[in-house]
Design a protein around this motif. Structure first.
Motif, PDB file in Angstrom:
ATOM      1  N   ASP A 193       1.062  -0.995   0.351  1.00  0.00           N
ATOM      2  CA  ASP A 193      -0.319   0.190   0.071  1.00  0.00           C
ATOM      3  C   ASP A 193       0.986   1.417  -0.020  1.00  0.00           C
ATOM      4  O   ASP A 193       1.755   0.913   0.844  1.00  0.00           O
ATOM      5  N   GLN A 194       0.529   2.651  -1.027  1.00  0.00           N
ATOM      6  CA  GLN A 194       1.753   3.081  -1.251  1.00  0.00           C
ATOM      7  C   GLN A 194       0.400   4.898  -1.139  1.00  0.00           C
ATOM      8  O   GLN A 194      -0.465   4.811  -1.511  1.00  0.00           O
ATOM      9  N   SER A 195       0.609   5.690   0.051  1.00  0.00           N
ATOM     10  CA  SER A 195       0.840   6.614   0.485  1.00  0.00           C
ATOM     11  C   SER A 195       0.892   7.505  -1.495  1.00  0.00           C
ATOM     12  O   SER A 195       1.895   7.458  -1.802  1.00  0.00           O
ATOM     13  N   PHE A 196      -0.203   8.257  -1.559  1.00  0.00           N
ATOM     14  CA  PHE A 196      -0.253   9.271  -3.096  1.00  0.00           C
ATOM     15  C   PHE A 196      -1.050  10.307  -2.539  1.00  0.00           C
ATOM     16  O   PHE A 196      -2.063  10.310  -2.123  1.00  0.00           O
ATOM     17  N   THR A 197       0.043  11.744  -2.792  1.00  0.00           N
ATOM     18  CA  THR A 197      -1.129  12.988  -2.395  1.00  0.00           C
ATOM     19  C   THR A 197      -1.674  13.460  -4.165  1.00  0.00           C
ATOM     20  O   THR A 197      -0.657  13.464  -5.154  1.00  0.00           O
ATOM     21  N   THR A 198      -2.641  14.069  -3.791  1.00  0.00           N
ATOM     22  CA  THR A 198      -2.587  14.699  -5.444  1.00  0.00           C
ATOM     23  C   THR A 198      -3.603  16.280  -4.867  1.00  0.00           C
ATOM     24  O   THR A 198      -3.496  16.579  -3.742  1.00  0.00           O
ATOM     25  N   ILE A 210      -3.045   3.522  -2.849  1.00  0.00           N
ATOM     26  CA  ILE A 210      -2.801   3.067  -3.861  1.00  0.00           C
ATOM     27  C   ILE A 210      -2.453   1.435  -3.262  1.00  0.00           C
ATOM     28  O   ILE A 210      -1.139   1.419  -2.877  1.00  0.00           O
ATOM     29  N   PRO A 211      -3.407   0.576  -2.969  1.00  0.00           N
ATOM     30  CA  PRO A 211      -3.455  -0.861  -2.747  1.00  0.00           C
ATOM     31  C   PRO A 211      -1.977  -1.420  -4.200  1.00  0.00           C
ATOM     32  O   PRO A 211      -2.234  -0.480  -5.001  1.00  0.00           O
ATOM     33  N   ASP A 212      -1.591  -2.671  -3.977  1.00  0.00           N
ATOM     34  CA  ASP A 212      -0.463  -3.338  -4.647  1.00  0.00           C
ATOM     35  C   ASP A 212       0.051  -2.196  -5.617  1.00  0.00           C
ATOM     36  O   ASP A 212       0.273  -2.775  -6.970  1.00  0.00           O
ATOM     37  N   ALA A 213       0.940  -1.398  -4.647  1.00  0.00           N
ATOM     38  CA  ALA A 213       1.702  -0.488  -5.698  1.00  0.00           C
ATOM     39  C   ALA A 213       2.916  -1.099  -5.427  1.00  0.00           C
ATOM     40  O   ALA A 213       3.148  -1.598  -5.057  1.00  0.00           O
ATOM     41  N   PHE A 214       4.100  -0.519  -6.818  1.00  0.00           N
ATOM     42  CA  PHE A 214       4.965  -1.946  -6.790  1.00  0.00           C
ATOM     43  C   PHE A 214       6.328  -0.355  -7.159  1.00  0.00           C
ATOM     44  O   PHE A 214       6.060   0.459  -7.190  1.00  0.00           O
ATOM     45  N   ALA A 238       1.656   0.171 -10.208  1.00  0.00           N
ATOM     46  CA  ALA A 238       0.020   0.247  -9.251  1.00  0.00           C
ATOM     47  C   ALA A 238      -0.775  -1.086 -10.363  1.00  0.00           C
ATOM     48  O   ALA A 238      -1.163  -0.239 -11.735  1.00  0.00           O
ATOM     49  N   LEU A 239      -1.307  -2.793  -9.752  1.00  0.00           N
ATOM     50  CA  LEU A 239      -1.434  -3.005 -10.038  1.00  0.00           C
ATOM     51  C   LEU A 239      -3.274  -2.754 -10.375  1.00  0.00           C
ATOM     52  O   LEU A 239      -4.068  -2.595  -9.353  1.00  0.00           O
ATOM     53  N   VAL A 240      -4.046  -2.607 -11.580  1.00  0.00           N
ATOM     54  CA  VAL A 240      -5.406  -3.156 -11.418  1.00  0.00           C
ATOM     55  C   VAL A 240      -6.355  -3.486 -12.661  1.00  0.00           C
ATOM     56  O   VAL A 240      -5.965  -3.616 -13.540  1.00  0.00           O
ATOM     57  N   ASP A 241      -6.972  -4.799 -11.370  1.00  0.00           N
ATOM     58  CA  ASP A 241      -8.011  -5.938 -12.273  1.00  0.00           C
ATOM     59  C   ASP A 241      -6.438  -6.545 -13.251  1.00  0.00           C
ATOM     60  O   ASP A 241      -6.403  -6.559 -14.056  1.00  0.00           O
ATOM     61  N   ASN A 242      -5.137  -6.807 -13.128  1.00  0.00           N
ATOM     62  CA  ASN A 242      -4.303  -7.611 -13.566  1.00  0.00           C
ATOM     63  C   ASN A 242      -3.226  -7.162 -14.544  1.00  0.00           C
ATOM     64  O   ASN A 242      -2.800  -7.606 -15.093  1.00  0.00           O
TER      65      ASN A 242
END
Length: 219
Positions: free
Chosen positions: A170-175, A182-186, A206-210
């Motif tokens: 899980d990665q924190s992301f700021t906008t 954001i889950p499943d982040a690399f 990051a993965l979204v639906d494979n």
């Protein structure tokens, strides 16, 4: 002169007598007689306008109709049972095979970086925009992100991984819209060339639906 005055005097006496006679005639009326006449007139008027009261007949008593429902009792007829000789049949076993479609493997960061670099090389703005993570597009706005891709990202060259990939996590992301996770982040070190100069940095994915998406700061 004396005759004229005498004549005028006689005329005055005559007018006075006429007036006196009118007043006397008006005053000689008997008040009791006038009152009696008025009372008689009112009595006659009351008698002529009297309205006989209307008598309504009493309503007839409601008629009550009694209906009798005849209840019919239905006796069910028992079913006819036919007995047949018992026959023993061995069961038939049917084996049905269900084809299971294999699930497509999730796209790796390594695979995506190759496609990302190829899209930059041919100027494929649609691929780069469609694979920009939805959180980035939603946080910065589609117009700003597309303009950033066209004005800066397409100028990158020799984009490639330069170290091992870490994740997922899980990665924190700021906008400008706020900070989220954001889950499943690399994350992985990358290198690229921009306006003739070489740079080293860290790429976010990051993965979204494979499918793999990339992260960035639109500006």
């Amino acid at each position: 002169m004396t005759k004229s005055r005498l004549a005028m005097g006689l005329i005055g006496v005559g007018i006075a007598m006429i007036l006196f006679g009118i007043v006397d005639a008006a005053g000689s009326a008997d008040p009791d007689e006038s009152v009696a006449a008025v009372s008689a007139s009112v009595a006659d008027s009351s008698t002529s306008t009297a309205v006989a009261p209307t008598t309504s007949a009493a309503p007839a008593a409601p008629t009550t109709t009694t209906s009798t429902l005849a209840l019919t009792t239905v006796v069910p007829t028992p079913p006819v049972v036919t007995t047949s000789p018992t026959t023993t049949t061995s069961p038939t076993t049917t084996t049905t095979s269900t084809a299971v479609e294999p699930t497509a493997p999730a796209e790796t960061v390594e695979e995506f970086v190759l496609a990302f670099a190829a899209a930059i090389a041919v100027g494929d703005v649609e691929f780069l925009f469609d694979r920009l993570h939805p959180a980035v597009v939603g946080g910065f706005g589609p117009a700003l992100c597309r303009s950033w891709i066209e004005g800066e990202v397409l100028l990158l060259g020799n984009y490639e991984l330069s170290g091992p990939v870490e994740g997922p996590r899980d990665q924190s992301f700021t906008t400008p819209a706020g900070t989220g996770t954001i889950p499943d982040a690399f994350a992985a070190p990358v290198s690229f060339v921009f306006q003739g100069q070489s740079f080293d940095g860290e790429g976010g994915f990051a993965l979204v639906d494979n499918e793999m998406f990339w992260l960035g700061q639109c500006r």
